[in-house]
Write a protein that holds these residues in place. Structure first.
Motif, PDB file in Angstrom:
ATOM      1  N   THR A  13      -7.491  -2.505 -11.566  1.00  0.00           N
ATOM      2  CA  THR A  13      -6.370  -2.734 -10.764  1.00  0.00           C
ATOM      3  C   THR A  13      -5.279  -3.275 -11.837  1.00  0.00           C
ATOM      4  O   THR A  13      -5.589  -4.072 -12.578  1.00  0.00           O
ATOM      5  CB  THR A  13      -6.448  -3.599  -9.581  1.00  0.00           C
ATOM      6  OG1 THR A  13      -6.898  -4.894  -9.895  1.00  0.00           O
ATOM      7  CG2 THR A  13      -7.476  -3.214  -8.565  1.00  0.00           C
ATOM      8  N   THR A  35      -2.826   2.373  -3.578  1.00  0.00           N
ATOM      9  CA  THR A  35      -1.944   1.258  -3.885  1.00  0.00           C
ATOM     10  C   THR A  35      -2.477   0.338  -2.701  1.00  0.00           C
ATOM     11  O   THR A  35      -2.470   0.712  -1.442  1.00  0.00           O
ATOM     12  CB  THR A  35      -0.414   1.711  -3.478  1.00  0.00           C
ATOM     13  OG1 THR A  35      -0.087   2.721  -4.404  1.00  0.00           O
ATOM     14  CG2 THR A  35       0.379   0.305  -3.676  1.00  0.00           C
ATOM     15  N   LYS A  36      -2.569  -0.860  -3.139  1.00  0.00           N
ATOM     16  CA  LYS A  36      -3.126  -2.065  -2.425  1.00  0.00           C
ATOM     17  C   LYS A  36      -1.770  -2.754  -2.154  1.00  0.00           C
ATOM     18  O   LYS A  36      -1.354  -3.401  -3.023  1.00  0.00           O
ATOM     19  CB  LYS A  36      -4.190  -3.000  -3.133  1.00  0.00           C
ATOM     20  CG  LYS A  36      -5.441  -2.336  -3.365  1.00  0.00           C
ATOM     21  CD  LYS A  36      -6.400  -3.293  -4.347  1.00  0.00           C
ATOM     22  CE  LYS A  36      -6.934  -4.793  -3.667  1.00  0.00           C
ATOM     23  NZ  LYS A  36      -7.824  -5.539  -4.396  1.00  0.00           N
ATOM     24  N   ARG A  37      -1.344  -2.630  -1.073  1.00  0.00           N
ATOM     25  CA  ARG A  37      -0.035  -3.350  -0.685  1.00  0.00           C
ATOM     26  C   ARG A  37      -0.118  -4.826  -0.238  1.00  0.00           C
ATOM     27  O   ARG A  37      -1.088  -5.344   0.194  1.00  0.00           O
ATOM     28  CB  ARG A  37       0.540  -2.608   0.525  1.00  0.00           C
ATOM     29  CG  ARG A  37       1.061  -1.378   0.282  1.00  0.00           C
ATOM     30  CD  ARG A  37       1.492  -0.371   1.309  1.00  0.00           C
ATOM     31  NE  ARG A  37       0.659  -0.611   2.610  1.00  0.00           N
ATOM     32  CZ  ARG A  37       0.805  -0.369   3.744  1.00  0.00           C
ATOM     33  NH1 ARG A  37       2.157  -0.160   4.190  1.00  0.00           N
ATOM     34  NH2 ARG A  37      -0.090  -0.186   4.735  1.00  0.00           N
ATOM     35  N   ASN A  38       1.035  -5.773  -1.171  1.00  0.00           N
ATOM     36  CA  ASN A  38       0.921  -7.086  -0.729  1.00  0.00           C
ATOM     37  C   ASN A  38      -0.507  -7.742  -1.261  1.00  0.00           C
ATOM     38  O   ASN A  38      -0.893  -8.531  -0.262  1.00  0.00           O
ATOM     39  CB  ASN A  38       1.288  -7.249   0.579  1.00  0.00           C
ATOM     40  CG  ASN A  38       2.628  -7.334   0.895  1.00  0.00           C
ATOM     41  OD1 ASN A  38       3.437  -7.041  -0.082  1.00  0.00           O
ATOM     42  ND2 ASN A  38       2.920  -7.175   2.110  1.00  0.00           N
ATOM     43  N   SER A  39      -0.940  -7.275  -2.129  1.00  0.00           N
ATOM     44  CA  SER A  39      -2.226  -7.748  -2.458  1.00  0.00           C
ATOM     45  C   SER A  39      -2.548  -9.012  -3.335  1.00  0.00           C
ATOM     46  O   SER A  39      -3.448  -9.913  -3.280  1.00  0.00           O
ATOM     47  CB  SER A  39      -3.438  -6.665  -3.411  1.00  0.00           C
ATOM     48  OG  SER A  39      -2.472  -6.584  -4.891  1.00  0.00           O
ATOM     49  N   THR A  46       5.052 -11.698  -3.249  1.00  0.00           N
ATOM     50  CA  THR A  46       4.021 -10.573  -3.063  1.00  0.00           C
ATOM     51  C   THR A  46       4.081  -9.386  -4.061  1.00  0.00           C
ATOM     52  O   THR A  46       5.149  -9.183  -4.345  1.00  0.00           O
ATOM     53  CB  THR A  46       4.076 -10.259  -1.480  1.00  0.00           C
ATOM     54  OG1 THR A  46       5.037  -9.381  -1.334  1.00  0.00           O
ATOM     55  CG2 THR A  46       3.631 -11.365  -0.714  1.00  0.00           C
ATOM     56  N   ASP A  48       2.161  -5.584  -5.218  1.00  0.00           N
ATOM     57  CA  ASP A  48       1.586  -4.513  -4.935  1.00  0.00           C
ATOM     58  C   ASP A  48       0.726  -4.303  -6.303  1.00  0.00           C
ATOM     59  O   ASP A  48       0.995  -4.535  -7.156  1.00  0.00           O
ATOM     60  CB  ASP A  48       2.126  -3.336  -4.596  1.00  0.00           C
ATOM     61  CG  ASP A  48       2.878  -3.277  -3.284  1.00  0.00           C
ATOM     62  OD1 ASP A  48       2.677  -4.279  -2.477  1.00  0.00           O
ATOM     63  OD2 ASP A  48       3.841  -2.404  -2.963  1.00  0.00           O
ATOM     64  N   GLU A  49      -0.523  -3.579  -6.042  1.00  0.00           N
ATOM     65  CA  GLU A  49      -1.555  -3.313  -7.252  1.00  0.00           C
ATOM     66  C   GLU A  49      -1.769  -1.874  -6.982  1.00  0.00           C
ATOM     67  O   GLU A  49      -2.181  -1.334  -5.773  1.00  0.00           O
ATOM     68  CB  GLU A  49      -2.808  -4.185  -7.143  1.00  0.00           C
ATOM     69  CG  GLU A  49      -2.723  -5.464  -7.672  1.00  0.00           C
ATOM     70  CD  GLU A  49      -4.011  -6.082  -7.555  1.00  0.00           C
ATOM     71  OE1 GLU A  49      -4.469  -6.307  -8.705  1.00  0.00           O
ATOM     72  OE2 GLU A  49      -4.597  -6.317  -6.796  1.00  0.00           O
ATOM     73  N   CYS A  51      -4.744   1.011  -7.756  1.00  0.00           N
ATOM     74  CA  CYS A  51      -6.381   0.982  -8.156  1.00  0.00           C
ATOM     75  C   CYS A  51      -6.119   2.203  -8.767  1.00  0.00           C
ATOM     76  O   CYS A  51      -5.935   3.273  -8.522  1.00  0.00           O
ATOM     77  CB  CYS A  51      -6.994   1.191  -6.660  1.00  0.00           C
ATOM     78  SG  CYS A  51      -6.888  -0.010  -5.533  1.00  0.00           S
TER      79      CYS A  51
END
Length: 56
Positions: A13, A35-39, A46, A48-49, A51
């Protein structure tokens, strides 16, 4: 010769704002899978990441 491992993919990530890192991973054969939002929360902000993965 060492033991063999049946590894067929690599995963990582990366923060979406890390443009240089994303470009490096893409150049190395990784693709964005999602996409991992607000991870993450860093200093109250905050992030995003992405993957990313690479099939071997």
């Amino acid at each position: 010769m060492g033991p063999k491992h049946n590894v067929s993919r690599l995963e990582l990530t990366v923060i979406t704002e890390n443009k240089a890192g994303v470009a490096l991973y893409k150049k190395s054969g990784f693709d964005i899978e999602g996409t991992k939002r607000n991870s993450l929360i860093i200093n109250g902000k905050t992030y995003d990441e992405y993957c990313m993965s690479k099939l071997l």
